[in-house]
Design a protein around this motif. Structure first.
Motif, short mmCIF file in Angstrom:
data_model
loop_
_atom_site.label_atom_id
_atom_site.label_comp_id
_atom_site.label_asym_id
_atom_site.label_seq_id
_atom_site.Cartn_x
_atom_site.Cartn_y
_atom_site.Cartn_z
N GLY A 237 0.79 -1.21 0.00
CA GLY A 237 0.00 0.00 0.00
C GLY A 237 0.82 1.26 0.00
O GLY A 237 0.41 2.30 -0.53
N THR A 238 2.02 1.22 0.60
CA THR A 238 2.89 2.41 0.62
C THR A 238 3.76 2.50 -0.63
O THR A 238 4.43 3.51 -0.84
CB THR A 238 3.79 2.40 1.87
N GLY A 239 3.77 1.45 -1.45
CA GLY A 239 4.58 1.45 -2.66
C GLY A 239 3.80 1.97 -3.85
O GLY A 239 3.87 1.41 -4.96
N ASP A 244 3.45 14.12 -11.21
CA ASP A 244 3.12 14.74 -12.50
C ASP A 244 2.01 13.97 -13.22
O ASP A 244 2.08 13.70 -14.43
CB ASP A 244 4.37 14.83 -13.40
N ASN A 245 1.00 13.58 -12.44
CA ASN A 245 -0.18 12.89 -12.97
C ASN A 245 0.16 11.55 -13.62
O ASN A 245 -0.50 11.11 -14.56
CB ASN A 245 -0.94 13.76 -13.96
N VAL A 246 1.20 10.89 -13.12
CA VAL A 246 1.55 9.54 -13.56
C VAL A 246 1.51 8.63 -12.34
O VAL A 246 2.11 8.95 -11.30
CB VAL A 246 2.95 9.49 -14.21
N LEU A 247 0.81 7.50 -12.46
CA LEU A 247 0.69 6.54 -11.38
C LEU A 247 1.86 5.55 -11.41
O LEU A 247 2.10 4.92 -12.43
CB LEU A 247 -0.64 5.78 -11.49
N TYR A 248 2.55 5.45 -10.28
CA TYR A 248 3.66 4.50 -10.14
C TYR A 248 3.33 3.49 -9.05
O TYR A 248 2.79 3.84 -7.99
CB TYR A 248 4.95 5.23 -9.75
N VAL A 249 3.66 2.22 -9.32
CA VAL A 249 3.50 1.16 -8.33
C VAL A 249 4.76 0.30 -8.35
O VAL A 249 5.27 -0.02 -9.44
CB VAL A 249 2.26 0.28 -8.62
N TYR A 250 5.26 -0.05 -7.16
CA TYR A 250 6.45 -0.88 -7.09
C TYR A 250 6.05 -2.32 -6.80
O TYR A 250 5.28 -2.61 -5.87
CB TYR A 250 7.40 -0.39 -5.99
N LEU A 256 9.85 -1.05 -10.48
CA LEU A 256 9.02 0.16 -10.54
C LEU A 256 8.31 0.22 -11.89
O LEU A 256 8.94 0.19 -12.94
CB LEU A 256 9.89 1.40 -10.32
N MET A 257 6.99 0.36 -11.85
CA MET A 257 6.19 0.42 -13.07
C MET A 257 5.29 1.65 -13.04
O MET A 257 5.00 2.21 -11.99
CB MET A 257 5.35 -0.85 -13.22
#
Length: 349
Positions: A237-239, A244-250, A256-257
């Motif tokens: 949940g913290t990753g 800049d309006n881009v969603l990142y998820v680790y 990193l994606m």
């Protein structure tokens, strides 16, 4: 002459110096006024000036069990000094005893919105400038479990169970300090109440669910909801963060994606192949870069674990991808091994 036209006549150093003192939450509005202002607020130079002014910080929350076996929070901040420091935020003690309120930052304030396992309408606000809590206006209805997100100057609370009934949405206007009804999610999305993480993307409130690996985005303009898949891999949940309006998820094995909203697919951030795959991560924007934190239990059975951080610059490539430039890792400090990451927030004046 319009304000944007006046800015175009100023030397860039002067314009950056002025804009660096403007609240960061207003940057998206300024960016819409002209291409010149868009270029100015997205420039790395403005982040350097804000850094020298000490405008921004990252708040990190760990949960741990006290002597009575009850999980309680412990907050730390990452602040710009001569060297970034990881310091305890002992003043940030949530007044209520309720477990795991929804937490969201707006400018220099952190909002604690009660109602997780026990229905509640209580709101507390922590001012990072004064290190003081104050009681905020209560929600119109008591809620348990819900999704929250910041769009513009309004905090939206969507869903929330009470007596097996799903509540509709409402919005808190930070300027007027008032609550008002918001459009109901359509079609009805019961799963909004069970979000693992919440972010704001494309002026929508997005709930990320680890169960089912999906993201549900609620549009506060008309209540419509869009659903898209998450990669089926382990994440935390913290990753999760938006820069800049881009969603990142680790992800544990993928790295990193980011989500390409134009192509509606997930893509790997390039240039980070040398970064070690880690677990229990936290991410937030910090002076235009991503503050990427992780835990490292250096010794098996050790009573303490280290918290490390890398600053990652993120730049669009000519081919439409995103390239990451990771700075050397810094040791932020150590915490007891029983601590677990729970929240990671960007706070800015």
């Amino acid at each position: 002459m319009s304000p944007s036209s006046q800015f175009s006549t100023l030397h860039k150093d002067i314009a950056w110096g002025i804009l660096a003192r403007v609240p960061k939450r207003l940057y998206p509005i300024l960016a819409c006024l002209s291409k010149n202002l868009l270029s100015l607020v997205r420039s790395p130079n403005i982040h350097e000036i804000r850094s020298s002014l000490g405008k921004d910080s990252v708040y990190i929350c760990f949960m741990h069990k006290n002597d009575d076996g009850v999980e309680v929070p412990r907050w730390f901040t990452l602040r710009r000094t001569e060297n970034d420091q990881f310091v305890s935020a002992d003043d940030l003690v949530f007044p209520d005893q309720e477990e795991e309120p929804s937490i969201i930052a707006c400018g220099p304030e952190i909002f604690f919105i009660s109602g997780s396992f026990v229905p509640s309408s209580t709101v507390w606000i922590f001012d990072t400038r004064t290190n003081e809590f104050r009681r905020g206006p209560s929600m119109n209805v008591r809620r348990s479990f819900k999704s929250v997100g910041l769009v513009g100057s309004k905090i939206y609370v969507v869903g929330g169970y009470r007596n097996d009934k799903i509540h509709q949405a409402e919005a808190f206007d930070v300027k007027t300090q008032t609550w008002a009804p918001a459009p109901a999610p359509s079609p009805v999305q019961e799963r909004l109440a069970f979000a693992t993480a919440n972010v704001s993307l494309d002026r929508k409130v997005c709930a990320l669910l680890s169960v089912g690996d999906i993201t549900i985005c609620y549009d506060p303009r008309d209540g419509s909801c869009e659903v898209f898949d998450l990669p089926k891999d382990e994440w935390w949940g913290t990753g999760v963060c938006v820069i800049d309006n881009v969603l990142y998820v680790y992800y544990a094995s993928l790295g990193l994606m980011w989500y390409d909203t134009g192509r509606k697919l997930w893509r790997v951030v390039n240039g980070l192949d040398n970064m070690k795959k880690v677990r229990s991560v936290a991410m937030a924007e910090y002076y235009g870069k991503m503050a990427f934190l992780w835990e490292d239990s250096a010794f098996v059975g050790c009573a303490m674990k280290e918290v490390w951080c890398r600053m990652i610059g993120l730049v669009r490539s000519e081919g439409g991808g995103i390239v990451g430039d990771a700075e050397p890792a810094q040791l932020m400090g150590s915490v007891p091994s029983g601590y677990r990451l729970q929240h990671c927030l960007s706070v800015s004046e």
